[in-house]
Design an enzyme around this catalytic site. Structure first.
Site, PDB file in Angstrom:
ATOM      1  N   HIS A 152       0.845  -1.183   0.000  1.00 34.48           N
ATOM      2  CA  HIS A 152       0.000   0.000   0.000  1.00 34.48           C
ATOM      3  C   HIS A 152       0.888   1.243   0.000  1.00 34.48           C
ATOM      4  O   HIS A 152       1.923   1.278   0.661  1.00 34.48           O
ATOM      5  CB  HIS A 152      -0.897   0.025   1.240  1.00 34.48           C
ATOM      6  CG  HIS A 152      -2.008  -0.980   1.184  1.00 34.48           C
ATOM      7  ND1 HIS A 152      -2.993  -0.952   0.240  1.00 34.48           N
ATOM      8  CD2 HIS A 152      -2.281  -2.047   1.977  1.00 34.48           C
ATOM      9  CE1 HIS A 152      -3.838  -1.953   0.439  1.00 34.48           C
ATOM     10  NE2 HIS A 152      -3.424  -2.633   1.486  1.00 34.48           N
ATOM     11  N   CYS A 201       0.127   2.164  -5.296  1.00 32.14           N
ATOM     12  CA  CYS A 201      -0.789   3.171  -5.809  1.00 32.14           C
ATOM     13  C   CYS A 201      -0.275   4.571  -5.487  1.00 32.14           C
ATOM     14  O   CYS A 201       0.514   4.767  -4.572  1.00 32.14           O
ATOM     15  CB  CYS A 201      -2.175   2.980  -5.224  1.00 32.14           C
ATOM     16  SG  CYS A 201      -2.956   1.453  -5.738  1.00 32.14           S
TER      17      CYS A 201
END
Length: 571
Positions: A152, A201
């Protein structure tokens, strides 16, 4: 061009471009991994004018002007070091699937390029900070440094942040690792090449406020950023079986061994991704660079003029990769049990057991491992398995034991959290031919602190301004004749090999910053795309999934999926 054929070549043929008569001589082939090497017999290669079709040759003096090939490859590294981190099993966010497989793929490839690789899975905030500090100690003037992160992540106003597994549901920059800060600390080590491959991301984190202000970066021309996706976009994985690779690693692994300038190699990866139907319009690699020299990951290593510094760096790396020696345990009943050890990652170790000797009066026996030191991250249901796949490992069976020799495998994760020596019990269960009752014998085994556990990554490091001297400063090593505490002149070598080719699987990453919790399981699988031959050999189309956490009760909740065997990023 000249082709040299040998049975040890994977593809049967090694092509060498721009050969001249100055390159003739004796050649041999070296096949190696982390623990072993084998050299082939030497072969005398003759190169005469007219030896190659469609080429004109002329005799040259080796001391004369170097050939164009030599001029191109004159750049070198004093060493090459890589830190690979993959976070999958988040405590307060959706788990990812790809990071394990991606880190495994990158580890094998970078080792072939002579990188000293530290590969770590599932790190909390403290462990990530400590790992980066130790990584920086391996850097020095002229070294190539590469940092790869899968997990993440998010980006706010040009600042990128890597999310540890213990980040709270509504995390901010204080709970994450700041990429630009790592870059500044790398520059302080006077490296010749700094490569960041961020497989995560890059959505905005709406929970974060004013971003931190980076310090003054040095004006250098040696920085390369390879982002798996564009600004304010997500990184994806494709669901396939139980394992997945990220889209980025899927294409990167096909190019990373090319002898090209790093930016040229990454440009080709971007072009390959752009031709992939399944990700078109969803994910595109972004490259940022100020690299002004033809630096390549394939550049050779030429040691600096200070052998003490080189020895110190080798020792600093080696201490995190020491495996226990294999051993034989003799039980009172006459049974001999062999224990072996292999490294899957720098913080994950495989222990295998097998029965070497079994007296004739014993009808059956088996040896299981139990009672492990507290603090390890392990699933007891997956211990003492008959094959590595059932134990959750990516290593091929034949790397440890021949197929015809039965054994049991136990996979130990989270070695960085060991606060004391690793201890476990070997429980032998057997039956005599003339008795129905099962007999038990037990032996306790202590194997010290294997692999990265020696670095005590769970312990806080000194403040950032003192990081250069927090453990082992290579700059000052030549002025000291003694090793720091915990470092010795030699380490036991493992009798087993720990590196094998990884399975080919795919996953994707999602953006951090938006609070997703296990209690909000909303998922949305994107529509199935037509099968892309660039990604899969299977005939069945593969669903492409993405995951993101949305704060403050926002309706849309996309779930990113990642391989639990490889690094992946998500927000």
């Amino acid at each position: 061009m000249i082709a040299i054929f040998g049975v040890v070549m994977c593809r049967g043929c090694l092509q060498i471009l721009c050969v001249t008569t100055a390159d003739r001589g004796m050649y041999s082939c070296r096949v190696f991994n982390l623990y072993h090497e084998v050299w082939s017999d030497q072969v005398h290669v003759k190169i005469d004018p007219g030896s190659s079709i469609d080429a004109s040759w002329e005799e040259i003096d080796a001391a004369a002007t170097p050939s164009p090939a030599r001029q191109i490859s004159k750049l070198y590294a004093t060493d090459k070091v890589a830190l690979l981190m993959g976070n999958m099993n988040y405590l307060h966010h959706r788990p990812l699937r790809a990071p394990m497989a991606d880190v495994h793929e990158m580890t094998n490839l970078l080792r072939q390029l002579d990188f000293k690789v530290v590969s770590l899975l599932d790190l909390n905030w403290q462990e990530m900070h400590s790992a980066v500090t130790e990584f920086l100690l391996l850097l020095d003037r002229g070294v190539y440094g590469l940092l790869y992160f899968a997990g993440h992540g998010y980006e706010n106003y040009g600042n990128s942040f890597m999310v540890p597994i213990d980040a709270p549901a509504s995390y901010t920059s204080e709970n994450c690792l700041w990429v630009q800060d790592v870059l500044q600390r790398m520059q302080e080590r006077e490296t010749s090449l700094n490569v960041f491959l961020l497989d995560m991301c890059r959505k905005r984190n709406l929970n974060d406020g004013v971003p931190p202000q980076p310090g003054q970066l040095k004006v250098t021309a040696n920085i390369v950023f390879g982002y798996a996706t564009c600004v304010d976009a997500e990184a994806f994985e494709v669901n396939k079986d139980d394992l997945s690779n990220g889209i980025f690693i899927n294409f990167l692994k096909q190019r990373v061994m090319e002898d090209e300038k790093v930016t040229v190699m990454l440009d080709r990866v971007a072009e390959d991704m752009g031709r992939c139907e399944i990700t078109r319009g969803r994910q595109a690699l972004e490259l940022r660079s100020n690299l002004s020299e033809r630096r390549a990951l394939t550049d050779r290593i030429q040691s600096s003029g200070c052998p003490e510094t080189t020895s110190a760096r080798n020792l600093q790396w080696a201490i995190a990769h020491v495996l226990p020696k294999s051993r034989n345990l003799q039980f009172d009943c006459g049974v001999t049990v062999q224990l072996g050890f292999a490294a899957e990652f720098s913080n994950i170790m495989i222990i295998y057991t097998r029965i070497l000797e079994n007296p004739k009066d014993i009808a059956s026996c088996s040896a299981h491992l139990t009672d492990f030191t507290e603090g390890l991250d392990m699933d007891l249901k997956m211990s003492n398995q008959e094959n590595l796949l059932d134990a959750g490992s990516l290593l091929p069976m034949e790397i440890l034991l021949p197929a015809e020799l039965p054994g049991l495998y136990t996979r130990l994760k989270g070695l960085q959290r060991l606060t004391k020596e690793l201890t476990f019990t070997v429980c032998l269960q057997y039956k005599y031919t003339n008795l129905d009752e099962e007999v038990h014998e037990r032996q306790t085994v202590t194997v010290g602190k294997p692999l990265v556990s020696k670095l005590n990554l769970h312990e806080p490091r000194l403040p950032r301004s003192y990081s250069a001297s927090s453990s082992f400063d290579l700059h000052s090593f030549s002025h000291s004749s003694s090793f720091p505490e915990g470092f010795g002149p030699s380490f036991p070598a493992s009798e087993t090999s720990s590196i094998g080719s990884a399975s080919t699987t795919w996953s994707y990453y999602s953006q951090p910053g938006l609070s997703a919790t296990p209690s909000s399981p909303g998922k949305l699988n994107l529509p199935v795309e037509d099968d892309s031959p660039e990604l899969f050999d299977s005939d069945a189309p593969q669903p492409l999934t993405t995951s993101k956490s949305l704060p403050h009760g926002q309706v849309e909740d996309l779930t990113y999926r990642f391989s639990n065997m490889h690094n992946f990023h998500s927000c």
